[in-house]
Write an enzyme that holds these catalytic residues in place. Sequence first.
Site, PDB file in Angstrom:
ATOM      1  N   ASP A  38       0.711  -1.243   0.371  1.00 42.52           N
ATOM      2  CA  ASP A  38       0.158  -0.200  -0.226  1.00 42.52           C
ATOM      3  C   ASP A  38       0.871   1.072  -0.406  1.00 42.52           C
ATOM      4  O   ASP A  38       1.748   1.068   0.289  1.00 42.52           O
ATOM      5  CB  ASP A  38      -0.948   0.164   1.176  1.00 42.52           C
ATOM      6  CG  ASP A  38      -2.044   0.691   1.163  1.00 42.52           C
ATOM      7  OD1 ASP A  38      -2.136   1.381  -0.216  1.00 42.52           O
ATOM      8  OD2 ASP A  38      -3.317   1.138   2.665  1.00 42.52           O
ATOM      9  N   ASN A  86     -10.677  -2.695  -6.306  1.00 42.57           N
ATOM     10  CA  ASN A  86     -10.085  -1.772  -6.861  1.00 42.57           C
ATOM     11  C   ASN A  86     -10.671  -0.752  -8.649  1.00 42.57           C
ATOM     12  O   ASN A  86      -9.837  -0.137  -8.929  1.00 42.57           O
ATOM     13  CB  ASN A  86      -8.246  -2.130  -6.986  1.00 42.57           C
ATOM     14  CG  ASN A  86      -7.546  -1.984  -5.995  1.00 42.57           C
ATOM     15  OD1 ASN A  86      -7.061  -2.275  -5.565  1.00 42.57           O
ATOM     16  ND2 ASN A  86      -8.087  -0.866  -5.354  1.00 42.57           N
TER      17      ASN A  86
HETATM   18  C1  FPP Z   1      -1.567  -0.240  -3.632  1.00 39.23           C
HETATM   19  O1  FPP Z   1      -1.275   1.537  -3.785  1.00 39.23           O
HETATM   20  C2  FPP Z   1      -0.388  -0.353  -5.001  1.00 39.23           C
HETATM   21  C3  FPP Z   1      -1.581  -0.930  -6.044  1.00 39.23           C
HETATM   22  C4  FPP Z   1      -2.814  -1.279  -5.895  1.00 39.23           C
HETATM   23  C5  FPP Z   1      -0.843  -1.732  -7.177  1.00 39.23           C
HETATM   24  C6  FPP Z   1       0.090  -2.607  -6.844  1.00 39.23           C
HETATM   25  C7  FPP Z   1       0.676  -3.469  -7.668  1.00 39.23           C
HETATM   26  C8  FPP Z   1       2.631  -3.843  -7.974  1.00 39.23           C
HETATM   27  C9  FPP Z   1       3.477  -3.372  -7.400  1.00 39.23           C
HETATM   28  C10 FPP Z   1       2.471  -4.764  -9.215  1.00 39.23           C
HETATM   29  C11 FPP Z   1       2.358  -6.103  -8.721  1.00 39.23           C
HETATM   30  C12 FPP Z   1       2.899  -7.228 -10.123  1.00 39.23           C
HETATM   31  C13 FPP Z   1       2.472  -8.162 -10.985  1.00 39.23           C
HETATM   32  C14 FPP Z   1       2.398  -8.610 -12.076  1.00 39.23           C
HETATM   33  C15 FPP Z   1       0.506  -8.731  -9.824  1.00 39.23           C
HETATM   34  P1  FPP Z   1      -2.740   2.542  -3.967  1.00 39.23           P
HETATM   35  O2  FPP Z   1      -2.337   2.181  -4.820  1.00 39.23           O
HETATM   36  O3  FPP Z   1      -3.279   1.671  -3.170  1.00 39.23           O
HETATM   37  O4  FPP Z   1      -1.853   3.849  -3.020  1.00 39.23           O
HETATM   38  P2  FPP Z   1      -2.246   4.633  -1.586  1.00 39.23           P
HETATM   39  O5  FPP Z   1      -3.140   4.423  -0.984  1.00 39.23           O
HETATM   40  O6  FPP Z   1      -1.138   5.575  -1.824  1.00 39.23           O
HETATM   41  O7  FPP Z   1      -3.174   5.038  -3.148  1.00 39.23           O
END
Ligand code: FPP
Length: 261
Positions: A38, A86
Amino acid sequence: MRYDADALARHFADGPGDISLADVDMARLPSHISIIMDGNGRWAEARGMERPYGHMAGVDSLRETITTCVRLGIDVLSAYAFSTENWKRPQREVDMLMHLFATTLVNELPLFVQENVRLVFLGDLEALPRETREVFEEGLAKTASHTGMVLALAVNYGSRAEIARACRLVAADVAAGVLDPGSVDESAVAGRLYTAGLPDPELLIRTSGELRLSNFLLWQLAYAEFYVTPVLWPDFDRWELLRAIASFQGRERRFGGVVRG
Ligand code: FPP
């Protein structure tokens, strides 16, 4: 799982000072580490960049975490990449993430082959765009015979939906006469979850300081130890993983029992 002591020592050379490999007991590592990644969006916004850059930086953290877990000899690493909730994000971000998942898998497949990592997915892949689904299916096929660490990526995953699906599968087997309703026990349910055959996570790590489970592995995390760090996912590195493991090893795990004196 076995580990190569020399490769491990090289991996953890030049530490930050407050933590080192000597702080963890290699005989008491969690067999399954689970991560809620996160803070990608906030990481990017704090740098005046658009959120996608945070997700791209998050891929680097995921790669480092995979490599570190392989070096440590961890049996299973699971990571929450995209929840069933999401899809409510702006369409542009959803499209970007789906494309990023596909390109990441193509780019990282040689690493999984080199490190003998077996890929599994937790979640309903049917709803994913064709490009992403096809690349995922190729990743599954190319790593199916691997005997090293299992990397379980949760994509289009929701724990309540997973449990409801397991109930449907149980009901179908009961209706087909292959399962006696009186014999439906915990293992009958666990064996129909996406994680069937994998050990439950012993350590759950959540980055960016949020104190929530966010519909992740509700069944499987029943006895997991939680480690919440304020570090945003793109800043998570091998040293933060060591801190999490050292914290885990400092806990007393009772599984509902009593402390033995
Ligand atoms: C959360 O940050 C993260 C995600 C929704 C995506 C994470 C995915 C990857 C790191 C790549 C994974 C790769 C594969 C091949 C599946 P957020 O957007 O919720 O951050 P925020 O809370 O600051 O808004």
